[in-house]
Scaffold this motif. Structure first.
Motif, PDB file in Angstrom:
ATOM      1  N   TYR A 113       0.828  -1.201   0.000  1.00 50.42           N
ATOM      2  CA  TYR A 113       0.000   0.000   0.000  1.00 50.42           C
ATOM      3  C   TYR A 113       0.868   1.260   0.000  1.00 50.42           C
ATOM      4  N   TYR A 114       2.029   1.150  -0.583  1.00 48.61           N
ATOM      5  CA  TYR A 114       2.980   2.273  -0.568  1.00 48.61           C
ATOM      6  C   TYR A 114       2.374   3.507  -1.241  1.00 48.61           C
ATOM      7  N   LEU A 115       1.980   3.356  -2.508  1.00 50.81           N
ATOM      8  CA  LEU A 115       1.478   4.516  -3.247  1.00 50.81           C
ATOM      9  C   LEU A 115       0.171   5.017  -2.649  1.00 50.81           C
ATOM     10  N   ASN A 116      -0.631   4.066  -2.207  1.00 48.08           N
ATOM     11  CA  ASN A 116      -1.886   4.442  -1.567  1.00 48.08           C
ATOM     12  C   ASN A 116      -1.641   5.297  -0.316  1.00 48.08           C
ATOM     13  N   SER A 117      -0.682   4.858   0.517  1.00 47.18           N
ATOM     14  CA  SER A 117      -0.367   5.602   1.737  1.00 47.18           C
ATOM     15  C   SER A 117       0.187   6.984   1.406  1.00 47.18           C
ATOM     16  N   LEU A 118       1.035   7.033   0.389  1.00 45.70           N
ATOM     17  CA  LEU A 118       1.603   8.325  -0.025  1.00 45.70           C
ATOM     18  C   LEU A 118       0.507   9.268  -0.530  1.00 45.70           C
ATOM     19  N   ASN A 119      -0.377   8.722  -1.378  1.00 39.29           N
ATOM     20  CA  ASN A 119      -1.462   9.533  -1.920  1.00 39.29           C
ATOM     21  C   ASN A 119      -2.363  10.063  -0.823  1.00 39.29           C
ATOM     22  N   LYS A 120      -2.634   9.184   0.138  1.00 35.46           N
ATOM     23  CA  LYS A 120      -3.497   9.584   1.244  1.00 35.46           C
ATOM     24  C   LYS A 120      -2.858  10.726   2.031  1.00 35.46           C
ATOM     25  N   ARG A 121      -1.572  10.556   2.370  1.00 33.09           N
ATOM     26  CA  ARG A 121      -0.897  11.595   3.140  1.00 33.09           C
ATOM     27  C   ARG A 121      -0.843  12.905   2.352  1.00 33.09           C
ATOM     28  N   ASN A 122      -0.482  12.804   1.079  1.00 36.03           N
ATOM     29  CA  ASN A 122      -0.399  14.022   0.259  1.00 36.03           C
ATOM     30  C   ASN A 122      -1.744  14.714   0.154  1.00 36.03           C
ATOM     31  N   SER A 123      -2.786  13.926  -0.139  1.00 37.26           N
ATOM     32  CA  SER A 123      -4.112  14.502  -0.339  1.00 37.26           C
ATOM     33  C   SER A 123      -4.605  15.199   0.923  1.00 37.26           C
ATOM     34  N   LEU A 124      -4.512  14.497   2.056  1.00 38.29           N
ATOM     35  CA  LEU A 124      -5.086  15.053   3.275  1.00 38.29           C
ATOM     36  C   LEU A 124      -4.275  16.235   3.819  1.00 38.29           C
TER      37      LEU A 124
END
Ligand SMILES: [Zn+2]
Length: 276
Positions: free
Chosen positions: A134-145
């Motif tokens: 879930y690397y990219l997912n976690s990164l996207n989540k952090r960036n988005s929020l």
């Protein structure tokens, strides 16, 4: 030259020993043999790595490094995971806290490059040992929020509010951008469902509406933009006095206002409705 088998002395150019018939290899043939043996050895090593060595921290490190071309050295097995097969089923007596059950193994991985922890999993019944992460997912989540937080901070600069990160069973009040970033950088099972933003404002609708009409529209556009850029879906809600909720509808890119009875009005129509 001497025959390795019988000790008979040999002459250059002979292909077989006249005494014992052992084949005499030329230099070229010897090199070719070594190359063939090396190729077979590499093949055996690769197959062993793939099929014989169990999936462990080292195996996952290798797979992830191949995938992301980045060094991952901090990898650890997570021994206890809620709903270890991620489906919300009940095993009869331990709903939600199934320990050591299910066929999915979870590993926590840290990226030094992006300073974020994420999860890698594999299914023990999968013979090809595919590692999901879930690397990219976690990164996207952090960036988005965090981008959303920044936008809210910037747009709502004239009013007091409290901001919360909420999930199905959990919520955290956010004190600062750093605080939010820390939560989203660290894997914590309790935080995993936290992906929506709630903004609490101690104002009545008209009070708020009056001075923030344009701000809310602009903020909605900005949030929609962040979602589109990062490909991560989350919701943003404002909670006002008297149980009034303002919600950014991400699918229709609309701003919706709900009263305490759940009646819906569009942001653009709020004033009209209440002036009637
Ligand atoms: Zn011989």
């Amino acid at each position: 030259m001497i025959c390795k088998k019988c000790g008979n002395s040999l002459k250059d150019g002979w292909k077989y020993c006249p005494n014992c018939s052992k084949k005499i290899y030329t230099k070229k043939e010897k090199i070719l043999n070594i190359v063939i043996i090396l190729i077979i050895a590499i093949f055996v090593v690769v197959l062993t790595l793939k099929y014989v060595i169990p999936v462990n921290e080292w195996y996952i490190e290798r797979e992830l490094e191949k995938k992301y071309n980045e060094n991952f050295t901090e990898i650890s097995l997570i021994n206890q995971v809620k709903n270890s097969d991620t489906n919300l089923t009940c095993d009869g007596n331990s709903f939600g806290t199934i320990k050591g059950q299910g066929s999915t193994k979870y590993y926590k991985v840290y990226s030094r490059k992006n300073k974020i922890e994420f999860i890698a999993t594999y299914d023990t019944s999968d013979k090809s040992k595919t590692i999901n992460d879930y690397y990219l997912n976690s990164l996207n989540k952090r960036n988005s929020l965090t981008e959303a937080y920044n936008a809210i901070y910037k747009y709502l600069d004239t009013i007091d509010y409290e901001i919360k990160l909420v999930g199905l069973n959990n919520e955290v009040t956010i004190n600062s951008r750093n605080h939010l970033e820390n939560i989203l950088s660290e894997y914590d099972e309790a935080n995993e469902g936290l992906d929506d933003i709630e903004i609490y404002i101690n104002k009545d609708l008209y009070d708020f509406y009056d001075s923030n009409y344009e701000t809310i529209i602009n903020l909605n556009t900005k949030i929609a933009n962040i979602k589109e850029t990062n490909g991560y879906i989350f919701s943003v809600k404002f909670l006002l006095n008297s149980n009034i909720t303002i919600e950014f509808d991400s699918t229709n890119n609309r701003i919706e206002v709900y009263d305490q009875f759940g009646n819906l009005t569009r942001w653009e129509d709020v004033l009209d409705k209440y002036l009637q």
